[in-house]
Design an enzyme around this catalytic site. Structure first.
Site, short mmCIF file in Angstrom:
data_model
loop_
_atom_site.label_atom_id
_atom_site.label_comp_id
_atom_site.label_asym_id
_atom_site.label_seq_id
_atom_site.Cartn_x
_atom_site.Cartn_y
_atom_site.Cartn_z
N GLY A 8 34.97 24.25 -26.01
CA GLY A 8 33.77 23.49 -26.38
C GLY A 8 34.14 22.14 -26.96
N GLY A 11 31.70 18.66 -27.60
CA GLY A 11 30.61 18.54 -28.56
C GLY A 11 30.92 17.63 -29.74
CD GLN A 12 28.18 16.47 -35.24
OE1 GLN A 12 27.78 17.62 -35.34
NE2 GLN A 12 27.92 15.56 -36.15
CG ASP A 34 32.65 20.89 -22.96
OD1 ASP A 34 32.56 21.04 -24.20
OD2 ASP A 34 31.64 20.81 -22.23
NE ARG A 36 26.97 19.90 -19.40
CZ ARG A 36 26.84 20.40 -20.61
NH1 ARG A 36 27.64 20.02 -21.58
NH2 ARG A 36 25.91 21.29 -20.89
CE1 TYR A 140 24.73 27.10 -35.39
CE2 TYR A 140 23.90 26.96 -37.63
CZ TYR A 140 24.84 26.62 -36.69
OH TYR A 140 25.88 25.80 -37.03
CE LYS A 144 27.86 28.75 -36.46
NZ LYS A 144 28.99 28.58 -35.54
CB ILE A 170 29.44 17.68 -39.21
CG1 ILE A 170 30.00 19.02 -39.71
CG2 ILE A 170 30.56 16.66 -39.01
CD1 ILE A 170 31.02 19.65 -38.79
N1 SER Z 1 24.37 21.35 -38.39
C1 SER Z 1 23.93 22.69 -38.15
C2 SER Z 1 22.50 22.73 -37.80
O1 SER Z 1 21.76 21.94 -38.35
C3 SER Z 1 24.15 23.55 -39.34
O2 SER Z 1 25.43 24.05 -39.33
O3 SER Z 1 22.10 23.54 -37.04
#
Ligand code: SER
Length: 319
Positions: A8, A11-12, A34, A36, A140, A144, A170
């Site tokens: 991955g 990504g950011q 990734d 792509r 999400y 986690k 982040i």
């Molecule tokens: N940056 C993430 C979100 O906002 C949180 O870990 O989903």
């Protein structure tokens, strides 16, 4: 860590972690993958197209490159996850299970980020402790918490060297985050430069933990290189750096751009998520067990973000 696989990587986090690790460990020792093609990542070192849900393909890359450490960065973030919870579960947990299994089979260390999103409305809000109630209300967050438990399980049951941090939102300026609740704190800088105004989707008084990318990258390496004998915890360490509300970051930007305007158009999903997360985490365990210490605060980060983004737009205009 000697030969590293990033899953991955487009990504950011991955787009910057790849460059960061290549500088430390040597370009040829960091394999970016990734789902792509990613032109930039392929220019700087080995790159493979890899669907993280394809277990065989993941094993084959690990075997071919003799990988000893894996960063699994595959994730659908919090707000986008609520649009399709089943897909979020399948992708987030599917990629993680494949990474855990390949790490077990090939004896690799494994880093998978957890998040402030692992906490929920029943967790203590301020200085949220390392070990406390974790009842997230997003898919999400459910992923986690599951990921943290699986990481600890694979460590105890199979001795897989799993390690992880609970990342704050982040803030970065290379690749935009996609579909998170903390994304506003990135977008606000881009809009300040681009448009001089920003429409905020999160209520102005909601505190959330945030971290600047350089600190986040350093945390990944410092944790993975930490002496395992000192680690009481593994999955996952609370990480703290700064905590602010939209009003606070807005004021910080206005100190530098007095004409900057912010209005609100509240997104009810993001509001509910943001209000369910802690105001600030207690990261004492990370500090004690592997020496974590943030270097960036809101003021320095704001100077840096505005400068980098301004430069980006300047060179775009020049092209
Ligand atoms: N940056 C993430 C979100 O906002 C949180 O870990 O989903």
């Amino acid at each position: 860590m000697k030969r590293i696989l990033i899953v991955g990587a487009g990504g950011q986090i991955g787009s910057e972690l790849t460059t960061y690790l290549r500088k430390i460990y040597g370009a040829s020792n960091v394999v970016a993958t990734d789902v792509r093609e990613c032109g930039k990542l392929a220019e700087g070192g080995p790159f493979e197209v890899l669907n993280a849900l394809d277990a065989k393909a993941m094993s084959s890359v690990v075997e071919r490159y003799k990988i000893d450490a894996i960063f699994n960065l595959v994730a659908l973030l919090s707000a986008v996850g609520e649009k399709n919870p089943q897909t979020a579960w399948n992708i987030n947990i599917g990629a993680l299970m494949n990474a855990l299994e390949v790490a077990r089979e090939y004896g690799c260390a494994l880093f998978t980020p957890s998040s402030i999103g692992a906490f929920g409305p029943t967790s203590p809000k301020d200085k949220t402790p390392q070990d406390t109630i974790m009842q997230p209300t997003t898919i999400y967050g459910v992923c986690k918490v599951t990921g943290e438990l699986l990481g600890n399980y694979y460590f105890r049951r199979y001795g897989v060297d799993t390690r992880s941090v609970r990342f704050p939102g982040i803030i970065s300026n290379v690749t935009l985050p996609g579909g998170g609740t903390t994304d506003y704190a990135v977008e606000i800088y881009y809009e300040a430069i681009k448009a001089g105004r920003f429409t905020c989707p999160v209520p102005g008084d909601v505190y959330m933990d945030m971290i600047y990318m350089p600190d986040a990258l350093r945390a990944c390496v410092e944790l993975m290189e930490a002496d395992p004998a000192r680690l009481v915890h593994r999955n996952s360490f609370n990480l703290a750096s700064m905590s602010f509300t939209p009003e606070i970051i807005y004021a910080e930007i206005r100190k530098r751009i007095p004409s900057f305007e912010m209005t609100y158009e509240i997104d009810p999903v993001k509001k509910a998520i943001a209000e369910s997360w802690p105001n600030s985490l207690d990261d004492t365990c990370a500090r004690e067990e592997w020496g974590w210490k943030p270097e960036w605060d809101l003021s320095r980060m704001t100077d840096d973000m505005l400068e980098v983004i301004r430069e980006k737009y300047r060179s775009e205009v020049a092209v």
